[in-house]
Design a protein around this motif. Structure first.
Motif, mmCIF file in Angstrom:
data_model
loop_
_atom_site.group_PDB
_atom_site.id
_atom_site.type_symbol
_atom_site.label_atom_id
_atom_site.label_comp_id
_atom_site.label_asym_id
_atom_site.label_seq_id
_atom_site.Cartn_x
_atom_site.Cartn_y
_atom_site.Cartn_z
ATOM 1 N N ARG A 231 0.902 -0.990 -0.070
ATOM 2 C CA ARG A 231 -0.024 -0.061 -0.129
ATOM 3 C C ARG A 231 0.600 1.297 -0.072
ATOM 4 O O ARG A 231 0.279 2.490 -0.294
ATOM 5 C CB ARG A 231 -0.845 0.019 1.154
ATOM 6 C CG ARG A 231 -2.123 -0.990 1.170
ATOM 7 C CD ARG A 231 -3.157 -0.746 0.253
ATOM 8 N NE ARG A 231 -3.716 0.445 0.157
ATOM 9 C CZ ARG A 231 -4.997 0.859 0.174
ATOM 10 N NH1 ARG A 231 -5.910 -0.061 0.146
ATOM 11 N NH2 ARG A 231 -5.552 2.235 0.143
ATOM 12 N N ASP B 34 -10.492 -0.012 -2.930
ATOM 13 C CA ASP B 34 -11.080 -0.034 -1.659
ATOM 14 C C ASP B 34 -12.580 -0.143 -1.529
ATOM 15 O O ASP B 34 -13.155 -0.432 -0.401
ATOM 16 C CB ASP B 34 -10.519 1.193 -0.843
ATOM 17 C CG ASP B 34 -8.836 0.890 -0.515
ATOM 18 O OD1 ASP B 34 -8.608 -0.220 -0.426
ATOM 19 O OD2 ASP B 34 -8.352 2.188 -0.279
ATOM 20 N N GLU C 128 -12.619 -5.103 -8.377
ATOM 21 C CA GLU C 128 -11.553 -6.307 -8.472
ATOM 22 C C GLU C 128 -10.458 -5.723 -9.724
ATOM 23 O O GLU C 128 -10.246 -4.602 -9.688
ATOM 24 C CB GLU C 128 -12.087 -7.459 -8.658
ATOM 25 C CG GLU C 128 -12.811 -8.042 -7.584
ATOM 26 C CD GLU C 128 -12.247 -8.289 -6.177
ATOM 27 O OE1 GLU C 128 -10.580 -8.409 -6.232
ATOM 28 O OE2 GLU C 128 -12.582 -8.144 -5.208
ATOM 29 N N ARG D 107 -5.883 -8.617 -1.905
ATOM 30 C CA ARG D 107 -6.707 -8.505 -0.520
ATOM 31 C C ARG D 107 -6.210 -9.516 0.556
ATOM 32 O O ARG D 107 -5.868 -10.691 -0.003
ATOM 33 C CB ARG D 107 -8.239 -8.536 -0.881
ATOM 34 C CG ARG D 107 -8.564 -7.634 -1.783
ATOM 35 C CD ARG D 107 -9.994 -7.809 -2.090
ATOM 36 N NE ARG D 107 -10.500 -6.992 -3.084
ATOM 37 C CZ ARG D 107 -10.874 -5.733 -2.979
ATOM 38 N NH1 ARG D 107 -10.817 -5.179 -1.883
ATOM 39 N NH2 ARG D 107 -11.077 -5.020 -4.184
ATOM 40 N N ASP D 108 -6.216 -9.286 1.785
ATOM 41 C CA ASP D 108 -6.032 -10.181 2.967
ATOM 42 C C ASP D 108 -7.248 -10.947 3.114
ATOM 43 O O ASP D 108 -8.138 -11.012 2.628
ATOM 44 C CB ASP D 108 -5.563 -9.634 4.075
ATOM 45 C CG ASP D 108 -6.491 -8.607 4.710
ATOM 46 O OD1 ASP D 108 -7.932 -8.700 4.423
ATOM 47 O OD2 ASP D 108 -6.343 -7.920 5.673
ATOM 48 N N GLY E 277 -10.549 -9.283 3.249
ATOM 49 C CA GLY E 277 -10.735 -8.454 1.995
ATOM 50 C C GLY E 277 -10.235 -7.079 1.948
ATOM 51 O O GLY E 277 -10.738 -6.398 1.064
ATOM 52 N N LYS E 278 -9.626 -6.716 2.842
ATOM 53 C CA LYS E 278 -8.655 -5.411 2.900
ATOM 54 C C LYS E 278 -7.813 -5.594 1.792
ATOM 55 O O LYS E 278 -6.999 -6.410 1.846
ATOM 56 C CB LYS E 278 -8.336 -5.004 4.040
ATOM 57 C CG LYS E 278 -7.662 -3.890 4.186
ATOM 58 C CD LYS E 278 -6.919 -3.618 5.650
ATOM 59 C CE LYS E 278 -6.218 -2.442 5.647
ATOM 60 N NZ LYS E 278 -5.417 -2.151 6.974
ATOM 61 N N VAL E 279 -7.639 -4.304 1.006
ATOM 62 C CA VAL E 279 -6.539 -4.345 0.040
ATOM 63 C C VAL E 279 -5.338 -4.093 0.691
ATOM 64 O O VAL E 279 -4.892 -3.273 1.538
ATOM 65 C CB VAL E 279 -6.667 -3.237 -1.169
ATOM 66 C CG1 VAL E 279 -5.630 -3.035 -2.014
ATOM 67 C CG2 VAL E 279 -8.117 -3.340 -1.686
ATOM 68 N N TYR F 51 -0.854 -4.723 -4.665
ATOM 69 C CA TYR F 51 -1.398 -4.816 -5.929
ATOM 70 C C TYR F 51 -0.036 -5.118 -6.904
ATOM 71 O O TYR F 51 0.867 -5.247 -6.380
ATOM 72 C CB TYR F 51 -1.843 -3.495 -6.399
ATOM 73 C CG TYR F 51 -0.909 -2.207 -6.330
ATOM 74 C CD1 TYR F 51 -0.106 -1.860 -7.309
ATOM 75 C CD2 TYR F 51 -0.794 -1.482 -5.210
ATOM 76 C CE1 TYR F 51 0.801 -0.862 -7.413
ATOM 77 C CE2 TYR F 51 0.125 -0.615 -5.298
ATOM 78 C CZ TYR F 51 0.929 0.019 -6.071
ATOM 79 O OH TYR F 51 1.723 0.816 -6.140
#
Length: 127
Positions: free
Chosen positions: A24, A69, A73, A93-94, A97-99, A102
Motif C-alpha cells: 500500500r 478499496d 477487483e 486482498r487479505d 478483503g482489505k487491499v 497490488y
C-alpha cells in the motif's frame, strides 16, 4: 504436503508472466523470476515503485487503489500502443478483503494465425 513460502515462490517463478507485488505504500515486496529478468536493476525489492514511474502513474495508481478499496477487483488500465498488450491493475486482498497491495497484469496480444505459439516464446522476445 505443506504449502510453504518456498513452494509458493517456486510456483510464481514457474509462471511466465511477470509479477511485481507492491504494498500500500508502493514499496516493491516481491518479484518473480520473469519480472527480475525483464526489469533488471530498474525495479528493486524494497524500493518505491515510483523510482521507475512518473507522477501521472502515481495519480493513476492511487485512483485504482481508491476503487479497489470501494470493492472493485481487476481494473483495465490501458492498451499499450508499443507492445499491443492490455494492462490491468490487480488488487491483492487479505483474508478479510482489505487491499494489502497490488500488481499489474499484462495480457499479451495473440496472433490468430499462430495460436499454438507458447506464451514463453512471446515473452522472451518482447520489448
Amino acid at each position: 504436503m505443506e504449502i510453504t513460502k518456498e513452494i509458493l515462490e517456486s510456483i510464481l517463478d514457474a509462471y511466465i508472466y511477470e509479477i511485481v507485488f507492491v504494498d500500500r505504500e508502493h514499496i516493491v515486496r516481491y518479484m518473480n523470476k520473469t519480472a527480475k529478468q525483464r526489469y533488471g536493476d530498474r525495479v528493486q525489492i524494497g524500493n518505491s515503485l515510483f523510482n521507475c514511474h512518473n507522477q501521472n502513474s502515481k495519480i493513476k495508481i492511487e485512483e485504482f487503489l481508491r476503487r479497489a478499496d470501494a470493492g472493485e477487483e481487476e481494473m483495465f488500465e490501458l492498451l499499450n500502443g508499443k507492445t499491443g498488450e492490455r494492462e490491468f491493475f490487480v488488487p491483492v486482498r487479505d483474508i478479510d478483503g482489505k487491499v494489502i497491495g497490488y500488481f499489474e497484469r499484462h495480457e499479451m496480444p495473440w496472433n490468430q494465425d499462430e495460436p499454438e505459439v507458447p506464451v514463453f516464446e512471446y515473452w522472451k522476445h518482447r520489448q
